[in-house]
Motif scaffolding. Structure first.
Motif, mmCIF file in Angstrom:
data_model
loop_
_atom_site.group_PDB
_atom_site.id
_atom_site.type_symbol
_atom_site.label_atom_id
_atom_site.label_comp_id
_atom_site.label_asym_id
_atom_site.label_seq_id
_atom_site.Cartn_x
_atom_site.Cartn_y
_atom_site.Cartn_z
ATOM 1 N N PHE A 68 -86.143 3.604 74.643
ATOM 2 C CA PHE A 68 -84.985 3.488 75.529
ATOM 3 C C PHE A 68 -83.727 3.110 74.759
ATOM 4 O O PHE A 68 -82.621 3.506 75.126
ATOM 5 C CB PHE A 68 -85.258 2.486 76.661
ATOM 6 C CG PHE A 68 -85.965 3.106 77.823
ATOM 7 C CD1 PHE A 68 -85.253 3.672 78.873
ATOM 8 C CD2 PHE A 68 -87.349 3.151 77.864
ATOM 9 C CE1 PHE A 68 -85.910 4.271 79.935
ATOM 10 C CE2 PHE A 68 -88.010 3.742 78.925
ATOM 11 C CZ PHE A 68 -87.286 4.310 79.967
ATOM 12 N N ALA A 69 -83.878 2.352 73.677
ATOM 13 C CA ALA A 69 -82.722 1.963 72.866
ATOM 14 C C ALA A 69 -82.097 3.169 72.165
ATOM 15 O O ALA A 69 -80.924 3.120 71.780
ATOM 16 C CB ALA A 69 -83.124 0.903 71.846
ATOM 17 N N ALA A 70 -82.851 4.249 72.017
ATOM 18 C CA ALA A 70 -82.317 5.462 71.406
ATOM 19 C C ALA A 70 -81.444 6.253 72.383
ATOM 20 O O ALA A 70 -80.772 7.204 71.984
ATOM 21 C CB ALA A 70 -83.455 6.347 70.894
ATOM 22 N N LEU A 145 -79.929 12.482 71.354
ATOM 23 C CA LEU A 145 -80.595 11.956 70.166
ATOM 24 C C LEU A 145 -79.806 12.365 68.928
ATOM 25 O O LEU A 145 -79.221 13.446 68.882
ATOM 26 C CB LEU A 145 -82.028 12.484 70.073
ATOM 27 C CG LEU A 145 -82.960 12.059 71.196
ATOM 28 C CD1 LEU A 145 -84.331 12.710 71.011
ATOM 29 C CD2 LEU A 145 -83.093 10.547 71.275
ATOM 30 N N GLU A 146 -79.789 11.516 67.945
ATOM 31 C CA GLU A 146 -79.025 11.775 66.731
ATOM 32 C C GLU A 146 -79.929 12.412 65.682
ATOM 33 O O GLU A 146 -80.704 11.712 65.030
ATOM 34 C CB GLU A 146 -78.423 10.478 66.211
ATOM 35 C CG GLU A 146 -77.468 9.842 67.199
ATOM 36 C CD GLU A 146 -76.987 8.480 66.733
ATOM 37 O OE1 GLU A 146 -77.133 8.155 65.531
ATOM 38 O OE2 GLU A 146 -76.462 7.759 67.575
ATOM 39 N N PRO A 147 -79.825 13.736 65.488
ATOM 40 C CA PRO A 147 -80.718 14.411 64.546
ATOM 41 C C PRO A 147 -80.608 13.869 63.123
ATOM 42 O O PRO A 147 -81.590 13.842 62.387
ATOM 43 C CB PRO A 147 -80.303 15.874 64.605
ATOM 44 C CG PRO A 147 -79.334 16.007 65.710
ATOM 45 C CD PRO A 147 -78.921 14.645 66.143
ATOM 46 N N ASP A 148 -79.422 13.410 62.729
ATOM 47 C CA ASP A 148 -79.279 12.878 61.374
ATOM 48 C C ASP A 148 -80.081 11.590 61.201
ATOM 49 O O ASP A 148 -80.595 11.321 60.125
ATOM 50 C CB ASP A 148 -77.804 12.594 61.065
ATOM 51 C CG ASP A 148 -76.992 13.884 61.012
ATOM 52 O OD1 ASP A 148 -77.590 14.958 60.819
ATOM 53 O OD2 ASP A 148 -75.757 13.809 61.163
ATOM 54 N N ALA A 149 -80.172 10.807 62.266
ATOM 55 C CA ALA A 149 -80.879 9.524 62.179
ATOM 56 C C ALA A 149 -82.389 9.681 62.318
ATOM 57 O O ALA A 149 -83.146 8.972 61.669
ATOM 58 C CB ALA A 149 -80.362 8.573 63.257
#
Length: 196
Positions: A68-70, A145-149
């Motif tokens: 959930f934090a994502a 969602l952050e693909p780089d992360a």
């Protein structure tokens, strides 16, 4: 709980690390006090079993919180848009995880030891989604969602998020079931499988 240790192949008469520690720190033999049902060895086994169950459940719940934090935080502009899109994509099923319905108190309860609330809501949410709604929800989640992360994004990243949430929630709910098992339940289990 004690019987469960034999599931992983540990012999009940093995001298384990916790037992060794207790005998050294307390300067007592494992069978002390003699003629007692609650010996140092039994205390060590109970502590081991309880710690294992608690750690397993807390790890799965902690992972649900990480999932959930994502996602965008409720109460932010990005969060308001995200949760509205989740509601649009998931329909009535999304009410199970809507921040207004499950918000802070549910996450606070995890910290206070009530470990099934969020897990049950996630499973209800996913169960109530139609295949097309699940696909749409995956797209919404993947879009933030952050693909780089994390190395993956888009609909596929959203589907991974949903699968991960589903399995983590299932583990929490299944672990809670064990709270109600007794040693007789475990003995019946082993006996049934021995006789199968």
């Amino acid at each position: 709980m004690i019987v469960r240790r034999s599931i992983v192949g540990e012999e009940l008469n093995e001298y384990d690390e916790l037992e060794h520690h207790l005998t050294q720190r307390l300067n007592t033999p494992l069978d002390w006090p003699e003629d007692s049902r609650l010996t140092v060895r039994n205390v060590a086994r109970i502590a081991d079993a309880v710690t294992c169950d608690t750690a397993y459940s807390r790890a799965a719940n902690g992972h649900l919180i990480d999932l959930f934090a994502a996602l965008p935080l409720p109460g932010t502009a990005e969060g308001e848009d995200f949760w509205k899109r989740i509601g649009d994509a998931g329909g009535d099923a999304a009410l199970n995880i809507d921040p207004a319905n499950m918000g802070g108190p549910f996450f606070d309860r995890i910290r206070n030891g009530n470990e099934g609330g969020i897990a049950s809501r996630i499973l209800s949410f996913l169960k109530e989604l139609s295949p097309s709604q699940r696909n749409d929800v995956a797209g919404v989640i993947g879009s933030v969602l952050e693909p780089d992360a994390i190395g993956v994004g888009g609909r596929y990243g959203g589907e991974l998020w949903l699968r991960d949430a589903e399995m983590s929630a299932w583990r929490v709910v299944l672990a809670r079931r064990r709270e109600f098992e007794t040693s007789q339940d475990r003995n019946r289990f082993f006996e049934a499988w021995r006789n199968a």
